[in-house]
Design an enzyme around this catalytic site. Sequence first.
Site, PDB file in Angstrom:
ATOM      1  N   GLY A  93      -5.925   8.137  -2.064  1.00  0.00           N
ATOM      2  CA  GLY A  93      -4.726   8.598  -2.769  1.00  0.00           C
ATOM      3  C   GLY A  93      -4.184   9.908  -2.248  1.00  0.00           C
ATOM      4  NE  ARG A 135       0.230   6.380   1.303  1.00  0.00           N
ATOM      5  CZ  ARG A 135      -1.008   6.078   0.915  1.00  0.00           C
ATOM      6  NH1 ARG A 135      -1.302   4.836   0.601  1.00  0.00           N
ATOM      7  NH2 ARG A 135      -1.937   7.000   0.827  1.00  0.00           N
ATOM      8  CB  THR A 145      -1.162   0.242  -8.301  1.00  0.00           C
ATOM      9  OG1 THR A 145      -1.361  -0.813  -7.356  1.00  0.00           O
ATOM     10  CG2 THR A 145      -1.995   0.000  -9.531  1.00  0.00           C
ATOM     11  CE  LYS A 167       1.743  -6.561  -6.589  1.00  0.00           C
ATOM     12  NZ  LYS A 167       0.480  -5.878  -6.371  1.00  0.00           N
ATOM     13  CB  THR A 168       8.731  -8.289  -4.421  1.00  0.00           C
ATOM     14  OG1 THR A 168       8.745  -9.131  -3.266  1.00  0.00           O
ATOM     15  CG2 THR A 168       9.839  -7.254  -4.266  1.00  0.00           C
ATOM     16  CG  HIS A 169       3.984  -6.170  -1.256  1.00  0.00           C
ATOM     17  ND1 HIS A 169       4.135  -4.908  -1.778  1.00  0.00           N
ATOM     18  CD2 HIS A 169       2.756  -6.595  -1.646  1.00  0.00           C
ATOM     19  CE1 HIS A 169       3.046  -4.585  -2.468  1.00  0.00           C
ATOM     20  NE2 HIS A 169       2.206  -5.595  -2.409  1.00  0.00           N
ATOM     21  CG  MET A 180      -7.394   3.415  -7.921  1.00  0.00           C
ATOM     22  SD  MET A 180      -5.697   3.988  -7.819  1.00  0.00           S
ATOM     23  CE  MET A 180      -4.949   2.837  -8.952  1.00  0.00           C
ATOM     24  NE  ARG A 181      -7.971   4.055   1.793  1.00  0.00           N
ATOM     25  CZ  ARG A 181      -7.835   5.089   2.610  1.00  0.00           C
ATOM     26  NH1 ARG A 181      -8.884   5.561   3.245  1.00  0.00           N
ATOM     27  NH2 ARG A 181      -6.646   5.631   2.840  1.00  0.00           N
ATOM     28  CE  LYS A 184      -3.470  -0.938  -0.506  1.00  0.00           C
ATOM     29  NZ  LYS A 184      -3.872  -1.539  -1.819  1.00  0.00           N
ATOM     30  CB  SER A 220      -3.391   2.745   2.558  1.00  0.00           C
ATOM     31  OG  SER A 220      -3.627   2.200   1.290  1.00  0.00           O
TER      32      SER A 220
END
Length: 300
Positions: free
Chosen positions: A264, A134, A55, A110-112, A261-262, A51, A142
């Site tokens: 942003g 972030r 994306t 992608k990876t977390h 997409m809450r 989060k 988020s």
Amino acid sequence: MAEQNSTPDFVRPVLVPIEGVQIQSNFAANWDRVKVFQAKPDDLLIATYPKAGTTWVSEIVDLINNKGDTEKCKRAPTHERVAFLEFGAPKPLPIGVEQAAKMPSPRMIKTHLPYQLVPKSFWEQNCKVIYVARNAKDNVVSYYHFDKMNRIQSNPGTWEEYFENFIEGNVSFGSWYDHVKNWWENKDRHRILYMFYEDMKKDLRKEILRVVHFLEKELPDEIIDKIVHHTTFEVMKENPMANYSSLAGAGFLDHKMSHFMRKGSVGDWKNYFTVAQNERFDADYKKKMEGAMLKFVTEL
Ligand code: A3P
């Protein structure tokens, strides 16, 4: 397939420790295959704590690679354009390592995973990596909403429980604090571009230019302007190939609960943190981040 409002096909995974890091069981089940994943030199790895803007930066990279051709970038939804390395889910959803293996090069992956768990082939192959961080307060808000709307994530419980679990690293991918610090401390050992969500919100053009430079591309100003426009929150929110609405049919993302997409934004945490939570969070943050060179802003 489950209907939007029924849950029987999706059992919420539990958290399992992988080398000391909590990871949800559907992902942990693939660990043996993820660990030996074979990266290629032209793979681009997009790494984030969940989060943090995965994306968003994925869309930026795809647009840069396609010289700002927005139609080409609508060829498929994000989750098909970018392989999710450690993704695992109940059948029939494809697992990440298999998806990546089938993708043509150059691949976006992608990876977390926290730095120390990234498959070593990425470093052996000297792959480029874009890491996005972030601020913790917006990140936890988020993540909470995402875990609520995503039935193949572990059960988030109440906001109060989630808040404590996040602080303790008892959420999937573990401690936010360790994640951002470890990636930061190792960024100069490899080809890693370390970015901040808040910088992207503040000056998107400048941050896109950093990515262009990192990817060793050259694009005229008007293409950059186009990429900036196409990757604003407002435009991406309406883009079915970037807003995860294409997964609605799979039944595990409940967009009625919360949109992918809450909001942003930077500073939305103020709508969720109580005064007491904020004080507790700040005091704990100070201890966990003591000595770290890494600085975040929590409002713009
Ligand atoms: P919010 O839940 O705060 O709205 P990820 O892609 O890593 O899962 O991150 C998702 C978060 O990034 C969500 O945050 C989402 O709204 C935000 N996001 C995605 N695209 C964005 C954009 N173009 N501008 C700002 N935020 C964006």
